[in-house]
Design a protein around this motif. Structure first.
Motif, mmCIF file in Angstrom:
data_model
loop_
_atom_site.group_PDB
_atom_site.id
_atom_site.type_symbol
_atom_site.label_atom_id
_atom_site.label_comp_id
_atom_site.label_asym_id
_atom_site.label_seq_id
_atom_site.Cartn_x
_atom_site.Cartn_y
_atom_site.Cartn_z
ATOM 1 N N ALA A 23 0.825 -1.215 0.000
ATOM 2 C CA ALA A 23 0.000 0.000 0.000
ATOM 3 C C ALA A 23 0.854 1.257 0.000
ATOM 4 C CB ALA A 23 -0.928 -0.003 1.210
ATOM 5 N N ILE A 24 1.905 1.300 0.812
ATOM 6 C CA ILE A 24 2.715 2.516 0.898
ATOM 7 C C ILE A 24 3.482 2.745 -0.403
ATOM 8 C CG2 ILE A 24 4.841 1.539 1.905
ATOM 9 C CD1 ILE A 24 4.873 3.975 3.791
ATOM 10 N N VAL A 25 3.916 1.657 -1.050
ATOM 11 C CA VAL A 25 4.591 1.800 -2.350
ATOM 12 C C VAL A 25 3.616 2.327 -3.386
ATOM 13 C CG1 VAL A 25 5.692 0.539 -4.247
ATOM 14 C CG2 VAL A 25 6.342 0.049 -1.881
ATOM 15 N N ARG A 26 2.406 1.803 -3.365
ATOM 16 C CA ARG A 26 1.389 2.243 -4.345
ATOM 17 C C ARG A 26 1.083 3.729 -4.156
ATOM 18 N NH1 ARG A 26 -0.278 2.842 -8.421
ATOM 19 N NH2 ARG A 26 -2.122 2.056 -9.479
ATOM 20 N N HIS A 27 1.001 4.180 -2.911
ATOM 21 C CA HIS A 27 0.758 5.594 -2.651
ATOM 22 C C HIS A 27 1.936 6.447 -3.118
ATOM 23 C CE1 HIS A 27 -2.684 4.234 -0.383
ATOM 24 N NE2 HIS A 27 -3.003 5.457 -0.042
ATOM 25 N N ALA A 28 3.151 5.959 -2.900
ATOM 26 C CA ALA A 28 4.328 6.709 -3.354
ATOM 27 C C ALA A 28 4.367 6.793 -4.877
ATOM 28 C CB ALA A 28 5.597 6.046 -2.827
ATOM 29 N N GLU A 29 3.957 5.721 -5.543
ATOM 30 C CA GLU A 29 3.903 5.739 -7.008
ATOM 31 C C GLU A 29 2.877 6.774 -7.492
ATOM 32 O OE1 GLU A 29 5.114 1.184 -8.271
ATOM 33 O OE2 GLU A 29 3.024 1.617 -7.777
ATOM 34 N N ALA A 30 1.782 6.879 -6.768
ATOM 35 C CA ALA A 30 0.770 7.884 -7.126
ATOM 36 C C ALA A 30 1.333 9.292 -6.958
ATOM 37 C CB ALA A 30 -0.482 7.703 -6.271
ATOM 38 N N VAL A 31 2.078 9.527 -5.869
ATOM 39 C CA VAL A 31 2.689 10.841 -5.643
ATOM 40 C C VAL A 31 3.651 11.179 -6.782
ATOM 41 C CG1 VAL A 31 4.229 12.164 -4.136
ATOM 42 C CG2 VAL A 31 2.427 10.745 -3.137
ATOM 43 N N GLU A 32 4.449 10.203 -7.185
ATOM 44 C CA GLU A 32 5.406 10.422 -8.275
ATOM 45 C C GLU A 32 4.691 10.760 -9.581
ATOM 46 O OE1 GLU A 32 9.353 8.088 -9.376
ATOM 47 O OE2 GLU A 32 7.580 7.013 -10.112
ATOM 48 N N ALA A 33 3.636 9.990 -9.896
ATOM 49 C CA ALA A 33 2.879 10.236 -11.127
ATOM 50 C C ALA A 33 2.191 11.599 -11.093
ATOM 51 C CB ALA A 33 1.858 9.123 -11.341
ATOM 52 N N LEU A 34 1.667 11.970 -9.941
ATOM 53 C CA LEU A 34 1.013 13.276 -9.802
ATOM 54 C C LEU A 34 2.011 14.409 -10.001
ATOM 55 C CD1 LEU A 34 -1.363 12.612 -6.766
ATOM 56 C CD2 LEU A 34 -2.052 13.107 -9.124
ATOM 57 N N TYR A 35 3.201 14.254 -9.450
ATOM 58 C CA TYR A 35 4.245 15.271 -9.619
ATOM 59 C C TYR A 35 4.564 15.477 -11.095
ATOM 60 C CZ TYR A 35 8.992 17.220 -9.676
ATOM 61 O OH TYR A 35 10.105 17.976 -9.945
ATOM 62 N N GLN A 36 4.696 14.386 -11.827
ATOM 63 C CA GLN A 36 5.017 14.477 -13.251
ATOM 64 C C GLN A 36 3.899 15.133 -14.048
ATOM 65 O OE1 GLN A 36 5.789 10.355 -14.055
ATOM 66 N NE2 GLN A 36 7.851 10.398 -13.137
ATOM 67 N N ASP A 37 2.682 15.012 -13.568
ATOM 68 C CA ASP A 37 1.535 15.607 -14.251
ATOM 69 C C ASP A 37 1.315 17.054 -13.823
ATOM 70 O OD1 ASP A 37 -0.815 16.159 -15.544
ATOM 71 O OD2 ASP A 37 -1.993 14.573 -14.619
ATOM 72 N N ILE A 38 1.374 17.307 -12.511
ATOM 73 C CA ILE A 38 0.975 18.611 -11.964
ATOM 74 C C ILE A 38 2.053 19.681 -12.133
ATOM 75 C CG2 ILE A 38 0.454 19.813 -9.796
ATOM 76 C CD1 ILE A 38 -1.112 17.319 -8.945
ATOM 77 N N ALA A 39 3.319 19.331 -11.879
ATOM 78 C CA ALA A 39 4.389 20.337 -11.912
ATOM 79 C C ALA A 39 4.459 21.082 -13.246
ATOM 80 C CB ALA A 39 5.732 19.688 -11.571
ATOM 81 N N PRO A 40 4.422 20.387 -14.396
ATOM 82 C CA PRO A 40 4.453 21.123 -15.674
ATOM 83 C C PRO A 40 3.244 22.028 -15.871
ATOM 84 C CG PRO A 40 4.947 18.790 -16.010
ATOM 85 C CD PRO A 40 4.429 18.930 -14.611
ATOM 86 N N LYS A 41 2.080 21.609 -15.352
ATOM 87 C CA LYS A 41 0.871 22.420 -15.512
ATOM 88 C C LYS A 41 0.958 23.706 -14.690
ATOM 89 C CE LYS A 41 -2.205 18.555 -16.599
ATOM 90 N NZ LYS A 41 -3.284 17.662 -16.129
ATOM 91 N N ILE A 42 1.554 23.612 -13.504
ATOM 92 C CA ILE A 42 1.742 24.807 -12.672
ATOM 93 C C ILE A 42 2.551 25.838 -13.446
ATOM 94 C CG2 ILE A 42 2.920 25.694 -10.623
ATOM 95 C CD1 ILE A 42 0.458 24.260 -9.801
ATOM 96 N N GLU A 43 3.617 25.372 -14.083
ATOM 97 C CA GLU A 43 4.483 26.289 -14.833
ATOM 98 C C GLU A 43 3.779 26.808 -16.084
ATOM 99 O OE1 GLU A 43 9.133 26.489 -16.351
ATOM 100 O OE2 GLU A 43 8.406 24.796 -15.142
ATOM 101 N N ALA A 44 3.084 25.916 -16.794
ATOM 102 C CA ALA A 44 2.407 26.305 -18.035
ATOM 103 C C ALA A 44 1.325 27.343 -17.786
ATOM 104 C CB ALA A 44 1.807 25.075 -18.711
ATOM 105 N N GLN A 45 0.709 27.305 -16.615
ATOM 106 C CA GLN A 45 -0.370 28.236 -16.305
ATOM 107 C C GLN A 45 0.130 29.499 -15.606
ATOM 108 O OE1 GLN A 45 -3.799 26.426 -14.443
ATOM 109 N NE2 GLN A 45 -3.801 24.696 -15.855
#
Length: 878
Positions: A448-470
C-alpha cells in the motif's frame, strides 16, 4: 415482481438545479449526474425493486407536436451544462446494467405509462418515480407514483396511491386528464379552456365527473353564464387539450416488460466512468475495487531490502543532489517509503532502535534529499514536535492540485489520484506503526505505501508542468510551498490561552443568560424551551400575536433576520437575540476553547488550512480562530483570553488597513481612489464627499456609513436591494448611491465590466500573482447561477490578491525572524492580521519588522499600510 420506472429527464433536471455546479478535473460538468445517482441509490434502498427501468425523452418531435404546433413551444432548450451530462449518465446507467428505454416520437411519460400498464396486466407492482404531476393519472391497477419535489435545496418524496390521490383531488386518478383539458397546463403549453382556472375546473369535475359530462350539462343551472360561454367557445381547445394531456399507454416498447433483465454491472467499465467523473463515494458505495481498473495492472516496483540503519543511511546518501524522490511518510512518523529509480525503499520504526529511527528521520528531512510529497504540512508539524527542523520538500502535490483547481474542496491523495490518474488507491493501511510489525500484515502495508508513493510520483510528473504552463510557478514555489512550513511551525507553537479568565468570562455569561431566561419567561407569561425553534415560534406568533414574516416546512422561522425585523414589536425579541448571542459565545468559544487548550503547554494549537478556500485565503480548525467574533464588545472580550507566554513576553499585532480596497484601487487603476490612499485620507469619507458632492468636512456620519457599505459591497456585486437592507434606505436611494459611486470611481466601473467579460472569454479569473479560479457558472443559462459567477469574477481577483499578499508577508516575516536569530515567533494569522509573540526586549525591533514586511509584501499604486501595536494579550495588542 416489483418494477420501478424512473422518469430520467425529470429526475436529471431536478438534480441539475438542486446540486451546486460541479466539474471534474477535465472541466466536464457532473452535478446533475451526481444528483441523479444519489436519488437512484436512495430509491433502491427505500423501494427495493426487483427491476428498474429509466425512461428518457428523445430529441425529436412527438405525435403531440404534430397535432398541436404550440405543444411545449415556450420551453427553453436544455442548458448546455446539463446537455453534456445526459450521454455520460446514460453510459453510467448502461455500465451499471440498468435497463434504459427511449423511443423516437414518444415522450418518457408514454413509455412509463405503457410499462406500468403491462406490469399491472401481468400482476406486477409498479412504482413510477417522477417530478411531473402528469404521471398521477397512471395511479391504479398496481401502479403508485412517487412524486419528487425540491424546495430550498431539499428533495422530498410523496407516495401517491389511489386513496391519497382521491383524498387530495376528490376524483379518480384518470380524471386528472379531464382537469388538464379544462384548466390547461402552462408548463407544457396545453391551452385548456381560455378563462377557466383550476378552481372552476375542479368544481365542474366534482359536479359532472368528466369532460364529456361537463359538456353534456352545459345547460345545468349550476354552470354560471360566464363559465358556460367560455366552455362553449373553448370546446375545441378542451378536446385537443384532452388529447395532449393523455399519456399514451399503448406504445410499441423496445423492451419486453415480462422479461426485464437483472442489473449486472460491468465493473471495469463502470469503474473507469466513475473515476473519470471523480465520484469516489459512489465507487466505494458500489464496492468497486482497484482491480477493476487497467491502471491497477501496473507492475509494482521491487522493494529494496534495508536490514540496517547503515543501509538506510547509504541509500539516503546516494539520493543527495539527485532529482526529486517521491516519498510517503505518515503523520505517525512510524514508516517511510522512497522511490529511487525503478525501485522502492520501505523502512519502518519497528526495525530500528529509537535513536536509529530518529537519525533516519533527521537525515531524510535534512534538506539533502529533495522530496516530493503529498499534503506534508501535518507531517512537518509532527517532525517539529519531535525537535527536528524538517527541510527538503521541494514539491507538494496536494498544494499543486489545489492551485490548479481551488474549488475542488478536498485534496486527499485518494481523491487527487482519482482525478488525475484515473485510479482508485487502496486505503492507507500503513499509517499505524503496528502495520509493519511481524503480526501486522506487513506485506499488505508495504504494497500500500509503495502504491501511494507511485501515485505521488505520477502526480508530480503531471501537476508540476501544468503549474508552470499556467504561469503559477512563482506563486507556487515562492509563496505556497514555503508557507507550508511556516504554517506547520505556527501550528506547532500555538498560542497561549488563559483558562481561568475563560472560566470567569463563562461564569459571567451564565449569570447574564440566567437573567435573560427569567425575563424571557416573564415576557412570554410561561416557561418554555427557548432553544426550540418550533416552541419559540408558537410563543411569538401564536400566543403573542407578532407578525409571522417567514415560514418553513416545519413551522415559523425564528432565524436572526426574522427576529431583527421584529425588534421594537415586543421586549421579548431583544432579550431572545441577546440570549442567543451569549449562549453561542459560551458554548462555541468559552467551552470550545477550554476543550482545546493543550494541558502539556497551556496553548491552543489551531490547524491552519492552506487548501480549503477558492480565493486562496487561509482558514483554521480546532478551533476556527477566523470566526472569533469582533463585531460586539462581548465578542471582542474573548481576545483578552489569548495571552503572551509570560510577563517577559508580549504579543505584537499588525493589521492591514483596508487592504482589499487598496488592491481594488491598484488593479482598477482608479485615479480618484489611488490619490485618496496616497494622501492618507479616510476613504469612506472621501467616497461620501464625492458621491454626495459636499466638502470633506461636511460629510456626516450617516453619509460615511452609507458609502462604507458601498465601498465594501461593490466588488461583491452588491445589489440595490441588498444595500438598501444593509443601510436602511429605500431601494431607489440605494440604487442612486451605487450609480453615483460608479460615476465617481470610473476605473472601478471599468474594472468590473472588463473583468466579467474577460472571465466569460477565458473561463477563469486570476489574482495579480496568477492564482486562478475557474468559473463554469458564467456559461450557465440560469440567471441566478450566472449572476453568482459574475459576482465571484469581480471579487476573486481582489480577495485573492489580498490573500496572496498576506501569505507573502508571512513567509518574509518567518524567514527574517530566523535570519536575525530572533526569539520572537509568528503564531497567529486571522484574516488580514498577523500576531508575533516576542520577548519584551525585542518588542520595538519586531514591531518595526512586522510592519516593514507587511507593507513591503507588494509595491502598489495605493500603498499598503499595516498598523502595529503590542500588549500582553490579543485585545490590548489589537
Amino acid at each position: 415482481m416489483k418494477i420501478m420506472v424512473i422518469d430520467g429527464n425529470s429526475i436529471l433536471n431536478r438534480a441539475f438545479y438542486g446540486v451546486r455546479m460541479l466539474t471534474n478535473h477535465d472541466g466536464l460538468f457532473t452535478n446533475a449526474i451526481y444528483g441523479f445517482l444519489s436519488t437512484y441509490f436512495k430509491l433502491q434502498e427505500d423501494e427495493k425493486p426487483d427491476r428498474t427501468v429509466v425512461c428518457f425523452d428523445v430529441r425529436e418531435k412527438t405525435f403531440r407536436h404534430k397535432q398541436y404546433e404550440g405543444y411545449k413551444a415556450q420551453r427553453k432548450g436544455m442548458p448546455d451544462e446539463l446537455a453534456v451530462q445526459m450521454p455520460v449518465l446514460k453510459d453510467v446507467l448502461d455500465a451499471m446494467g440498468v435497463t434504459r428505454c427511449e423511443l423516437a416520437g414518444y415522450e418518457a411519460d408514454d413509455l412509463i405509462g405503457t410499462i406500468s400498464r403491462k406490469a399491472g396486466e401481468q400482476g406486477d407492482e409498479c412504482v413510477v418515480v417522477t417530478g411531473d404531476r402528469d404521471s398521477l393519472q397512471l395511479i391504479g391497477g398496481g401502479t403508485t407514483v412517487r412524486l419528487v419535489s425540491t424546495r430550498m435545496g431539499q428533495t422530498t418524496y410523496k407516495n401517491y396511491d389511489t386513496a391519497l390521490f382521491e383524498e387530495e383531488y376528490g376524483f379518480a386518478p384518470p380524471r386528472l386528464i379531464d382537469l388538464k383539458s379544462l384548466m390547461g397546463d402552462a408548463s407544457d403549453n396545453i391551452p385548456g379552456v381560455p378563462g377557466v382556472g383550476e378552481k372552476t375546473a375542479m368544481a365542474l369535475l366534482h359536479s359532472f365527473g368528466t369532460l364529456d359530462g361537463v359538456y353534456a350539462h352545459l345547460d345545468d343551472p349550476a354552470v354560471k353564464k360566464g363559465v358556460r360561454a367560455k366552455l362553449e367557445a373553448g370546446e375545441e381547445s378542451a378536446r385537443m387539450s384532452y388529447m395532449l394531456a393523455t399519456i399514451d399507454r399503448d406504445v410499441p416498447l423496445p423492451l419486453d416488460v415480462s422479461a426485464l433483465p437483472e442489473a449486472f454491472a460491468d465493473a471495469e467499465r463502470l469503474y473507469a466512468l466513475l473515476t473519470r467523473l471523480e465520484f469516489k463515494s459512489f465507487i466505494k458505495k458500489m464496492g468497486l475495487e482497484e482491480s477493476a481498473s487497467p491502471a491497477a495492472a501496473q507492475v509494482q516496483r521491487q522493494v529494496l531490502p534495508l536490514d540496517s540503519a547503515d543501509a538506510v543511511f547509504e541509500l539516503l546518501g546516494s539520493l543527495q543532489d539527485g532529482g526529486p524522490a517521491a516519498a510517503v511518510v505518515p503523520v505517525s512518523c512510524a514508516s517511510a517509503c522512497l522511490l529511487c529509480g525503478g525501485k522502492a525503499a520501505v523502512f519502518a520504526s519497528p526495525d530500528f532502535s529509537a535513536d536509529e529511527w530518529r537519525e533516519i528521520l533527521r537525515r531524510l528531512f535534512s534538506g539533502a534529499v529533495p522530496l516530493v510529497m503529498h499534503d506534508a504540512k501535518e507531517l512537518l508539524a509532527a517532525l517539529m514536535g519531535m525537535g527536528l527542523s524538517p527541510e527538503g520538500v521541494v514539491f507538494d502535490t496536494c498544494l499543486g492540485a489545489y492551485l490548479l483547481n481551488p474549488a475542488e474542496g478536498s485534496y486527499d491523495l485518494e481523491r487527487v489520484a482519482l482525478s488525475y490518474l484515473n485510479t482508485q488507491l487502496s486505503p492507507a493501511s500503513f499509517e499505524d506503526e503496528a502495520a509493519f510489525s511481524p503480526l501486522g500484515g506487513r506485506e499488505d502495508a508495504v504494497a500500500a505505501i509503495v502504491r501511494h508513493a507511485e501515485a505521488v510520483e505520477a502526480l508530480y510528473q503531471d501537476i508540476a508542468p501544468k503549474i508552470e504552463a499556467q504561469g503559477m510557478k512563482g506563486l507556487y514555489y515562492d509563496v505556497e510551498l514555503p508557507l507550508m512550513t511556516v504554517l506547520a511551525d505556527m501550528q506547532r507553537i500555538g498560542c497561549k490561552a488563559d483558562p481561568e479568565q475563560l472560566r470567569r468570562f463563562g461564569e459571567a455569561l451564565d449569570e447574564r443568560v440566567a437573567e435573560l431566561t427569567t425575563q424571557i419567561y416573564e415576557d412570554a407569561g410561561e416557561e418554555f424551551n427557548i432553544n426550540s425553534t418550533k416552541v419559540l415560534g408558537g410563543i411569538l406568533f401564536d400566543k403573542l400575536g407578532l407578525p409571522a414574516l417567514k415560514k418553513t416546512k416545519t413551522g415559523y422561522s425564528t432565524n436572526a433576520d426574522v427576529l431583527e425585523a421584529l425588534r421594537g414589536y415586543h421586549p421579548i425579541i431583544g432579550n431572545i437575540l441577546e440570549y442567543r448571542q451569549l449562549t453561542k459565545l459560551k458554548s462555541t468559544y468559552v467551552d470550545g476553547l477550554l476543550k482545546v487548550i493543550d494541558p502539556a503547554d497551556g496553548r491552543i494549537h489551531s490547524h491552519f488550512q492552506q487548501t480549503v478556500t477558492a480565493t486562496g485565503r487561509l482558514s483554521s480548525v480546532d478551533p476556527n480562530l477566523q470566526n472569533i467574533p469582533v463585531r460586539t464588545e462581548l465578542g471582542r472580550e474573548l481576545r483578552r483570553m489569548f495571552v503572551a507566554e509570560d510577563a517577559d513576553t508580549v504579543l505584537v499585532d499588525a493589521d492591514y488597513s483596508q487592504i482589499e480596497l487598496r488592491v481594488l484601487a491598484h488593479i482598477a487603476q482608479d485615479p480618484v481612489m489611488i490619490q485618496a490612499f496616497r494622501e492618507g485620507r479616510d476613504i469612506h469619507a472621501t467616497t461620501a464627499s464625492q458621491v454626495f458632492h459636499v466638502p470633506l468636512e461636511e460629510v456626516t456620519p450617516q453619509m460615511r456609513s452609507s458609502c462604507k457599505a458601498v465601498n465594501f459591497g461593490i466588488v461583491y456585486g452588491i445589489s440595490d436591494f441588498s444595500l438598501a437592507q444593509d443601510i436602511g434606505v429605500s431601494r431607489r436611494e440605494a440604487g442612486e448611491y451605487i450609480a453615483k459611486y460608479l460615476d465617481t470611481y470610473s476605473g472601478v466601473k471599468r474594472y468590473m465590466e472588463e473583468t466579467k467579460q474577460h472571465a466569460k472569454e477565458k473561463g477563469y479569473v486570476e489574482t495579480l500573482f496568477g492564482r486562478r479560479r475557474y468559473l463554469p457558472e458564467l456559461q450557465s443559462k440560469n440567471f441566478n447561477i450566472r449572476s453568482f459567477g459574475e459576482r465571484v469574477a469581480m471579487n476573486m481577483p481582489i480577495q485573492g490578491t489580498a490573500a496572496d499578499i498576506i501569505k507573502i508577508a508571512m513567509v518574509r516575516i518567518w524567514k527574517r525572524l530566523r535570519a536575525e536569530n530572533r526569539r520572537a515567533r509568528l503564531i497567529l494569522q486571522v484574516h488580514d492580521e498577523l500576531i508575533i509573540e516576542a520577548p519584551v526586549g525585542e518588542q520595538e525591533a519586531v514591531t518595526a519588522l512586522l510592519r516593514e514586511e507587511m507593507e513591503g509584501a507588494l509595491q502598489m499604486d495605493a500603498p499598503l499600510v499595516a498598523e502595529a501595536k503590542a500588549g500582553h494579550d490579543w485585545y490590548t495588542a489589537h
